[in-house]
Design an enzyme around this catalytic site. Structure first.
Site, PDB file in Angstrom:
ATOM      1  N   LYS A 139       0.857  -1.188   0.000  1.00  9.27           N
ATOM      2  CA  LYS A 139       0.000   0.000   0.000  1.00  9.27           C
ATOM      3  C   LYS A 139       0.890   1.233   0.000  1.00  9.27           C
ATOM      4  O   LYS A 139       1.737   1.404   0.870  1.00  9.27           O
ATOM      5  CB  LYS A 139      -0.909  -0.011   1.228  1.00  9.27           C
ATOM      6  CG  LYS A 139      -1.962   1.087   1.233  1.00  9.27           C
ATOM      7  CD  LYS A 139      -2.927   0.884   2.402  1.00  9.27           C
ATOM      8  CE  LYS A 139      -4.015   1.932   2.422  1.00  9.27           C
ATOM      9  NZ  LYS A 139      -4.974   1.715   3.534  1.00  9.27           N
ATOM     10  N   ASP A 144     -15.547   1.629   8.697  1.00 13.33           N
ATOM     11  CA  ASP A 144     -15.556   1.763   7.229  1.00 13.33           C
ATOM     12  C   ASP A 144     -15.889   0.442   6.540  1.00 13.33           C
ATOM     13  O   ASP A 144     -15.254   0.060   5.559  1.00 13.33           O
ATOM     14  CB  ASP A 144     -14.220   2.309   6.732  1.00 13.33           C
ATOM     15  CG  ASP A 144     -14.346   2.916   5.323  1.00 13.33           C
ATOM     16  OD1 ASP A 144     -15.481   3.241   4.918  1.00 13.33           O
ATOM     17  OD2 ASP A 144     -13.323   3.048   4.628  1.00 13.33           O
ATOM     18  N   LYS A 175     -17.650  -2.000   4.088  1.00 18.44           N
ATOM     19  CA  LYS A 175     -18.294  -1.970   2.775  1.00 18.44           C
ATOM     20  C   LYS A 175     -17.645  -3.070   1.937  1.00 18.44           C
ATOM     21  O   LYS A 175     -16.538  -3.541   2.262  1.00 18.44           O
ATOM     22  CB  LYS A 175     -18.133  -0.602   2.103  1.00 18.44           C
ATOM     23  CG  LYS A 175     -16.696  -0.107   1.980  1.00 18.44           C
ATOM     24  CD  LYS A 175     -16.660   1.320   1.439  1.00 18.44           C
ATOM     25  CE  LYS A 175     -15.245   1.893   1.459  1.00 18.44           C
ATOM     26  NZ  LYS A 175     -15.205   3.289   0.984  1.00 18.44           N
ATOM     27  N   ASN A 218     -13.915  -3.038   1.034  1.00 24.12           N
ATOM     28  CA  ASN A 218     -12.888  -3.286   2.057  1.00 24.12           C
ATOM     29  C   ASN A 218     -12.884  -4.729   2.549  1.00 24.12           C
ATOM     30  O   ASN A 218     -12.381  -5.013   3.636  1.00 24.12           O
ATOM     31  CB  ASN A 218     -13.084  -2.330   3.241  1.00 24.12           C
ATOM     32  CG  ASN A 218     -12.674  -0.915   2.893  1.00 24.12           C
ATOM     33  OD1 ASN A 218     -11.951  -0.686   1.923  1.00 24.12           O
ATOM     34  ND2 ASN A 218     -13.136   0.057   3.665  1.00 24.12           N
ATOM     35  N   ASP A 238      -7.987  -2.180   5.062  1.00 16.49           N
ATOM     36  CA  ASP A 238      -8.101  -0.720   5.098  1.00 16.49           C
ATOM     37  C   ASP A 238      -8.627  -0.227   6.444  1.00 16.49           C
ATOM     38  O   ASP A 238      -9.829  -0.083   6.661  1.00 16.49           O
ATOM     39  CB  ASP A 238      -8.999  -0.201   3.966  1.00 16.49           C
ATOM     40  CG  ASP A 238      -8.754   1.291   3.708  1.00 16.49           C
ATOM     41  OD1 ASP A 238      -8.193   1.957   4.605  1.00 16.49           O
ATOM     42  OD2 ASP A 238      -9.105   1.781   2.629  1.00 16.49           O
ATOM     43  N   THR A 296     -18.234   5.878   4.963  1.00 13.21           N
ATOM     44  CA  THR A 296     -18.717   5.983   3.587  1.00 13.21           C
ATOM     45  C   THR A 296     -20.172   6.428   3.652  1.00 13.21           C
ATOM     46  O   THR A 296     -20.954   5.834   4.396  1.00 13.21           O
ATOM     47  CB  THR A 296     -18.583   4.622   2.871  1.00 13.21           C
ATOM     48  OG1 THR A 296     -17.189   4.277   2.810  1.00 13.21           O
ATOM     49  CG2 THR A 296     -19.147   4.669   1.468  1.00 13.21           C
TER      50      THR A 296
END
Length: 711
Positions: free
Chosen positions: A431, A525, A527, A530, A543, A562
């Site tokens: 990353k 986060d 979703k 991820n 993430d 998000t």
């Protein structure tokens, strides 16, 4: 003559009928059999034709689906700079995460820091209140927050033709017009007008973003304004003060003194405020009740009857801080006295036995299950031998030893590359984060938090972080690679998942949440983007840019997540904790089962306003089964304290829900359960389960601020 002819004709028919009846019947039967054979043949030919057409239609549907999937791949990677409305509605786009600057206000600061109050006329105050009440988002603010907002907003004059907001520019102010008229312009077109008692720019007080439209004055006038920092300070300060006040009241009750802070904080959240008029009976002697009261303001009078037929006698008066009805929490629900609101009425904090018992089983074992005293249960930060060994193994690796093989993902902060270590067949995900962009968006704290949390994480359902690097332009994280691809990509290509498939992936997330929450970490986060599939088909959380260690019985205040997945308490800046993750789990369930999240609008503010209306306003498609529907609604309760998973049994309540009946949790945890989708991976360098991404030709400038010295 007509009659004669008719008569003869009838006689002839009768004669024929009598003399040749058998032969006519035989001929008739032959005719009808022939007709039946003909009709049967025609039906078979028609069915054959329908079957052939259905097969052609199926092939065409598959072709269209395949072409749409390919088109989505290109659109998701090369998003148009100004997509048309048709593109937005038909194309499945990746959902971007957003975040405000982390809040640094401490509890002591929130209580002590004075807000600058601006004197105003009553007309001005009424105008601001009217604008707040009329605004879809601001109308959800509590009375104490509205009062603070009205007091703190300051005035600004504007002239005809002046631009108050410009489309595309960053914004941080909320405005309320008192006098004058403004026009709203988007893409060069006038969309409408705003006059007195109208609010505008509310998205900018939630987090750093660019304006989505222009506001230009058509007359001279006056407005009231507040910036993001001021607004968020008010939200945080009022929320902290309310929670502390409720906690102090609860701790003043002897029977609750020994309750652990984390359980007490949850009870404080379910306390409701009620006002009783002077002379109103709050409790009647002899009645059954399950409610406990703490007197917040005013007084109450206690009266009692010696016998059924005697008159009630005054016993005593109680004032602020007193409590009554506590026996109801112990199950003794027969009231032994009357409680009557005193002069001028009174205000009480109220909690019923059901709400209380959600967090504490019995008062007798209050401290027995204290989270603070059970390191093993809480997952203290002790580095496991396996984790220590892995990190020692990669301690020698340098950045120049890593060779890039392919790109696995692209985001706002940088890229994720598939890399291979020199003289080693193993591959990793690297990353790469642009330091300049991190500084510009003030996400330094989030990045450092991500590194700390991932370095300590040791869970089969969370992607491992092996090592970090940095140079003048980038920060780097060497991560475990999951070549099965993003769950988002698979969902996009398939459209939706069935119950069994969804159950498996939701189960993987629950295992990851169980680990994180046991360490006092909120993820924030969740979703499909991820969630990555490893080579076996198991799902892993990745993430951790928005993850934060908050501990137990505490809240955090930064707006992040998000838009389609954020919980109401995050939008309203009320302070949030693990319950925000349970909300997002319900949203994920819905999206996996249907292909799209339940809440979505044409812009983030519209999405937030839909979320604030609640899950009950969403029409569930028939494909969602009754048990799945029930679980989603229990996870997406507006009140965080009521969400399944937040009560004293924690995530076990979710695991025991009917939708999970028969699910092999032990098999999942031990990785013995067969995944619903097993990805095809040809080699450690096979990136075919990921989309193709263009090269990044932008070279960021050096960042020499030194904020990353501990990275």
């Amino acid at each position: 003559m007509f009659k004669f002819f008719q008569s003869n004709s009838s006689s002839s028919d009768a004669s024929s009928s009598n003399s040749g009846g058998a032969g006519s019947e035989h001929g008739s039967n032959m005719g009808s059999t022939k007709d039946l054979h003909q009709k049967d043949y025609e039906i078979k030919m028609r069915d054959s034709r329908i079957q052939m057409l259905e097969q052609e239609l199926k092939k065409k549907d598959e072709t269209i689906k395949k072409l749409n999937s390919e088109l989505d791949k290109y659109r998701s990677v090369l998003q148009p700079s100004s997509p048309t409305s048709a593109t937005v509605s038909k194309t499945r786009q990746r959902l971007p995460g957003i975040s405000a600057e982390p809040q640094t206000l401490s509890k002591a600061q929130a209580q002590a820091q004075p807000l600058k109050r601006i004197s105003k006329s009553q007309r001005s105050k009424d105008t601001i209140r009217e604008a707040i009440k009329d605004n879809d988002f601001l109308t959800y603010l509590e009375a104490s927050q509205v009062k603070e907002l009205v007091d703190v907003m300051y005035s600004k004059e504007f002239k005809k033709g002046e631009y108050i907001i410009r489309e595309g520019e960053p914004g941080q102010h909320l405005y309320v017009i008192e006098d004058g008229v403004c026009e709203i312009i988007k893409d060069g077109k006038v969309l409408g007008e705003l006059g007195p008692a109208k609010a505008m720019g509310e998205l900018a007080i939630l987090y750093n973003c660019v304006r989505t439209a222009t506001v230009r004055a058509t007359t001279s006038g006056k407005l009231w304004t507040i910036d993001r920092q001021g607004f968020q300070t008010i939200m945080m300060k009022t929320g902290m003060q309310r929670q502390q006040e409720h906690m102090d009241f609860l701790k003043s009750v002897p029977v609750l003194k020994e309750v652990a802070d984390d359980a007490l904080a949850k009870i404080a959240d379910v306390l409701e405020e009620a006002f009783y008029e002077e002379g109103e009976y709050i409790i009647r002697q002899g009645a059954r009740g399950d409610t406990f009261f703490i007197l917040k303001k005013g007084t109450v009078d206690i009266t009692q009857r010696a016998s059924v037929h005697s008159e009630p006698q005054f016993v005593r008066s109680l004032s602020k801080g007193a409590y009554f009805g506590e026996k109801a929490l112990l199950g003794e629900d027969l009231r032994t006295a009357n409680v009557i609101a005193g002069k001028g009425g009174c205000g009480c904090l109220v909690v019923d036995r059901e709400s209380f018992s959600m967090f504490i089983e019995t008062l007798s074992d209050i401290k027995k299950d204290s989270y603070e005293s059970d390191d093993k249960k809480r997952g203290v930060d002790l580095k496991s031998p396996t984790l220590a060994k892995e990190q020692d193994e990669f301690s020698f690796v340098t950045l120049d030893q890593l060779k890039i093989a392919a790109t696995l993902g692209v985001g706002g902060f940088g890229r994720v590359e598939l890399v291979q270590l020199a003289n080693d067949k193993r591959t990793f995900a690297l990353k790469q984060l642009k330091k300049k962009h991190i500084v510009e968006t003030r996400q330094q704290d989030h990045i450092m938090s991500e590194k700390r949390i991932m370095s300590e994480a040791n869970c089969a359902f969370i992607v491992r972080l092996y090592k970090t690097f940095k140079d003048k332009k980038y920060l780097y994280m060497l991560l475990e690679v999951c070549l099965g691809g993003e769950l988002w990509t698979i969902l996009r290509d398939r459209g939706s998942f069935d119950d069994n498939t969804t159950r498996f992936y939701v189960g993987c997330v629950i295992e990851a949440f169980s680990y994180l929450h046991s360490k006092g970490i909120v993820y924030r986060d969740l979703k499909p983007e991820n969630l990555l599939l490893d080579d076996k088909g198991y799902c892993k959380l990745v993430d951790f840019g928005f993850a934060k260690k908050i501990g137990f019985g505490r809240k955090t205040w930064t707006f992040c997540g998000t838009p389609e997945y954020v919980a109401p308490e995050i939008i309203l800046n009320k302070g949030h904790d693990f319950a925000a993750d349970y909300w997002s789990l319900g949203i994920l369930m819905y999206e996996l089962l249907t292909g799209s999240p339940p809440f979505s609008g044409s812009d983030p503010m519209k999405t937030y306003n839909i979320i604030l209306k609640g899950i009950d306003m969403i029409e569930f498609p028939r494909r969602i089964t009754r048990n799945a529907h029930n679980l989603i609604k229990k996870l997406c309760k507006d009140n965080p304290s009521e969400r399944l998973g937040y009560q004293r049994n924690g995530l076990k309540d979710i695991q025991k829900h009917k939708w999970f009946d028969g699910f092999n949790w032990d098999g999942l945890k031990n990785r013995k359960l067969g995944p619903p989708i097993i990805p095809k991976i040809k080699s450690p360098l096979d990136a075919s389960n990921f989309d193709d991404y263009p090269k990044d030709d932008e070279i960021p400038p050096d960042d020499v601020t030194g904020w990353d010295k501990d990275f």
